[in-house]
Design a protein around this motif. Structure first.
Motif, PDB file in Angstrom:
ATOM      1  N   GLU A 252      10.441  53.953  -2.355  1.00  0.00           N
ATOM      2  CA  GLU A 252       9.375  54.712  -1.673  1.00  0.00           C
ATOM      3  C   GLU A 252       9.797  56.125  -1.351  1.00  0.00           C
ATOM      4  O   GLU A 252       9.002  57.049  -1.455  1.00  0.00           O
ATOM      5  CB  GLU A 252       8.998  53.991  -0.369  1.00  0.00           C
ATOM      6  CG  GLU A 252       7.795  53.118  -0.550  1.00  0.00           C
ATOM      7  CD  GLU A 252       7.110  52.765   0.751  1.00  0.00           C
ATOM      8  OE1 GLU A 252       7.442  51.699   1.309  1.00  0.00           O
ATOM      9  OE2 GLU A 252       6.256  53.554   1.210  1.00  0.00           O
TER      10      GLU A 252
ATOM     11  N   HIS B  10       0.937  50.921  -1.737  1.00  0.00           N
ATOM     12  CA  HIS B  10       1.119  49.669  -0.972  1.00  0.00           C
ATOM     13  C   HIS B  10       0.179  48.553  -1.458  1.00  0.00           C
ATOM     14  O   HIS B  10      -0.294  47.744  -0.676  1.00  0.00           O
ATOM     15  CB  HIS B  10       0.944  49.899   0.541  1.00  0.00           C
ATOM     16  CG  HIS B  10       2.144  50.570   1.141  1.00  0.00           C
ATOM     17  ND1 HIS B  10       2.375  50.637   2.491  1.00  0.00           N
ATOM     18  CD2 HIS B  10       3.191  51.202   0.568  1.00  0.00           C
ATOM     19  CE1 HIS B  10       3.502  51.285   2.725  1.00  0.00           C
ATOM     20  NE2 HIS B  10       4.016  51.646   1.564  1.00  0.00           N
TER      21      HIS B  10
ATOM     22  N   ALA C 224       7.802  45.717   4.191  1.00  0.00           N
ATOM     23  CA  ALA C 224       7.274  44.344   4.064  1.00  0.00           C
ATOM     24  C   ALA C 224       8.105  43.562   3.047  1.00  0.00           C
ATOM     25  O   ALA C 224       8.326  42.351   3.211  1.00  0.00           O
ATOM     26  CB  ALA C 224       5.817  44.395   3.629  1.00  0.00           C
TER      27      ALA C 224
ATOM     28  N   SER D 132       1.829  44.245  -0.332  1.00  0.00           N
ATOM     29  CA  SER D 132       2.334  44.283   1.047  1.00  0.00           C
ATOM     30  C   SER D 132       2.319  42.860   1.607  1.00  0.00           C
ATOM     31  O   SER D 132       2.225  41.901   0.825  1.00  0.00           O
ATOM     32  CB  SER D 132       1.480  45.259   1.862  1.00  0.00           C
ATOM     33  OG  SER D 132       2.049  45.432   3.129  1.00  0.00           O
ATOM     34  N   THR D 133       2.407  42.725   2.931  1.00  0.00           N
ATOM     35  CA  THR D 133       2.592  41.390   3.554  1.00  0.00           C
ATOM     36  C   THR D 133       1.591  40.356   3.024  1.00  0.00           C
ATOM     37  O   THR D 133       1.984  39.247   2.633  1.00  0.00           O
ATOM     38  CB  THR D 133       2.433  41.532   5.084  1.00  0.00           C
ATOM     39  OG1 THR D 133       3.245  42.623   5.487  1.00  0.00           O
ATOM     40  CG2 THR D 133       2.846  40.276   5.806  1.00  0.00           C
TER      41      THR D 133
ATOM     42  N   MET E 122       4.660  49.324  -3.695  1.00  0.00           N
ATOM     43  CA  MET E 122       5.032  48.150  -2.890  1.00  0.00           C
ATOM     44  C   MET E 122       5.457  48.665  -1.510  1.00  0.00           C
ATOM     45  O   MET E 122       6.119  49.686  -1.404  1.00  0.00           O
ATOM     46  CB  MET E 122       6.188  47.435  -3.593  1.00  0.00           C
ATOM     47  CG  MET E 122       6.603  46.152  -2.946  1.00  0.00           C
ATOM     48  SD  MET E 122       7.300  44.978  -4.144  1.00  0.00           S
ATOM     49  CE  MET E 122       8.663  45.853  -4.894  1.00  0.00           C
ATOM     50  N   ASP E 123       5.046  47.941  -0.471  1.00  0.00           N
ATOM     51  CA  ASP E 123       5.411  48.311   0.897  1.00  0.00           C
ATOM     52  C   ASP E 123       6.858  47.849   1.115  1.00  0.00           C
ATOM     53  O   ASP E 123       7.127  46.655   1.233  1.00  0.00           O
ATOM     54  CB  ASP E 123       4.427  47.601   1.837  1.00  0.00           C
ATOM     55  CG  ASP E 123       4.721  47.814   3.297  1.00  0.00           C
ATOM     56  OD1 ASP E 123       5.827  48.284   3.621  1.00  0.00           O
ATOM     57  OD2 ASP E 123       3.839  47.490   4.106  1.00  0.00           O
TER      58      ASP E 123
END
Ligand SMILES: O=CC(=O)O
Length: 329
Positions: A270, A222, A251, A225-226, A247-248
């Motif tokens: 994921e 992650h 998000a 993320s945001t 990568m999230d």
């Protein structure tokens, strides 16, 4: 001496068979993790020195996590993983057990960077909505999608400048993209070959296209993320051929839905083979089902490289190449 095969040899049959003169080539009977653990504990696999494992063998054994590593026969000293990314293996648990791990860097670089470039072009040009519309008899779609963008002159930020990142750099330069990169360590000027080293935040803030080319581990899970999406330019394009979990994903779905991220090209997810419904539903997401190395030439080269590691163990008692975590051991 025994070599344990987890998964299948698909291409390098001759090289594999040639190991027979050096060791017994054995395969476990297990079809799932519980059976494999039982088989390990039963002593039936004792005497095996080295494991050759494929990415797909995770369907049988599950991850090579601490639990699994600790039930492997005492005699196992080496794991030869057929793949560049080795996040399926807890290398620290292996270190504690005195097991060394090899992977297949280099062999994957060209084909993965090719898919990387395909995703950059496809996402920048926003081909996906029209490809879907065409198949549904709607030509480019109604209304037609927004115009795409040319790669020429765009800033490509490569996050993770290993073998694939550097191969991608060359390919992207042929499309006249300007390359910046961020890496744990700044590369020598010879390796960087003109790519500009920038901080992580600068890469996020100044790239038109961001390519994720870093391995998945506890430090990189992650990584995007945001907070990171917020630092990116509005309209950024992101591609990922590394591992989904860098990568999230949820998000990412939000950043796409808000329009902050214009489009993405993904080869990895994921929770493969599951894909987040938010990604499937968004036409600005170009999806490939983990096919970075899915070519005859590359698969064969990866097998040859893994087998040459097994051979080196049998003939000389060490691996030809080890994962970075085991370089110092
Ligand atoms: O995903 C492919 C690899 O890690 O080699």
């Amino acid at each position: 001496m025994k070599v344990l095969l987890l998964g299948e040899i698909e291409h390098a049959h001759e090289s594999w068979s040639s190991l027979q003169t050096l060791a017994e080539l054995a395969s476990p009977r297990a079809r799932h993790r519980a059976e494999f653990v039982k088989e390990c504990k039963s002593g039936q696999l004792d005497g095996a020195l080295v494991i050759y494992r494929t990415f797909d063998s995770v369907d049988i054994t599950g991850r090579f996590d601490e639990e699994l590593v600790n039930v492997l026969p005492e005699s196992i000293k080496f794991v030869c993983h057929n793949g560049a990314g080795y996040d399926q293996i807890d290398v620290h648990a292996c270190t504690r057990r005195g097991i060394k791990v090899s992977n297949t860097p280099h062999a994957v670089n060209n084909s993965t960077a090719d898919v990387n470039m395909f995703l950059i072009l496809g996402a920048l040009r926003r081909f996906n909505p029209s490809i879907s519309a065409l198949r549904q008899g709607n030509w480019r779609g109604h209304p037609p999608p927004p115009l795409g963008h040319d790669p020429e002159g765009k800033v490509l930020g490569i996050l993770g400048m290993g073998g694939i990142g550097r191969n991608l750099k060359k390919k992207a330069e042929a499309f006249s993209m300007k390359i910046i990169y961020h890496n744990r360590k700044k590369l020598s000027s010879e390796l960087a070959a003109g790519a500009e080293y920038v901080s992580f935040d600068e890469l996020l803030a100044t790239s038109d296209v961001i390519s994720l080319n870093l391995p998945l581990n506890n430090d990189t899970r992650h990584k995007i993320s945001t907070r990171e999406f917020e630092k990116m330019k509005k309209g950024v394009v992101i591609v990922n051929t590394a591992r989904g979990a860098v990568m999230d994903e949820s998000a990412l779905v939000k950043a796409l839905d808000s329009g902050h991220v214009a489009s993405v090209g993904l080869d990895v997810y994921e929770n493969e083979p599951q894909i987040d419904p938010g990604l499937l539903a968004n036409p600005h997401v170009l999806l490939v089902p983990h096919m970075g190395t899915y070519t005859v030439e590359t698969q064969a080269a990866m097998e040859e490289m893994s087998i040459s590691n097994v051979r080196c163990v049998l003939e000389r008692g060490h691996l030809r190449n080890v994962v970075p975590e085991h370089c110092e051991l």
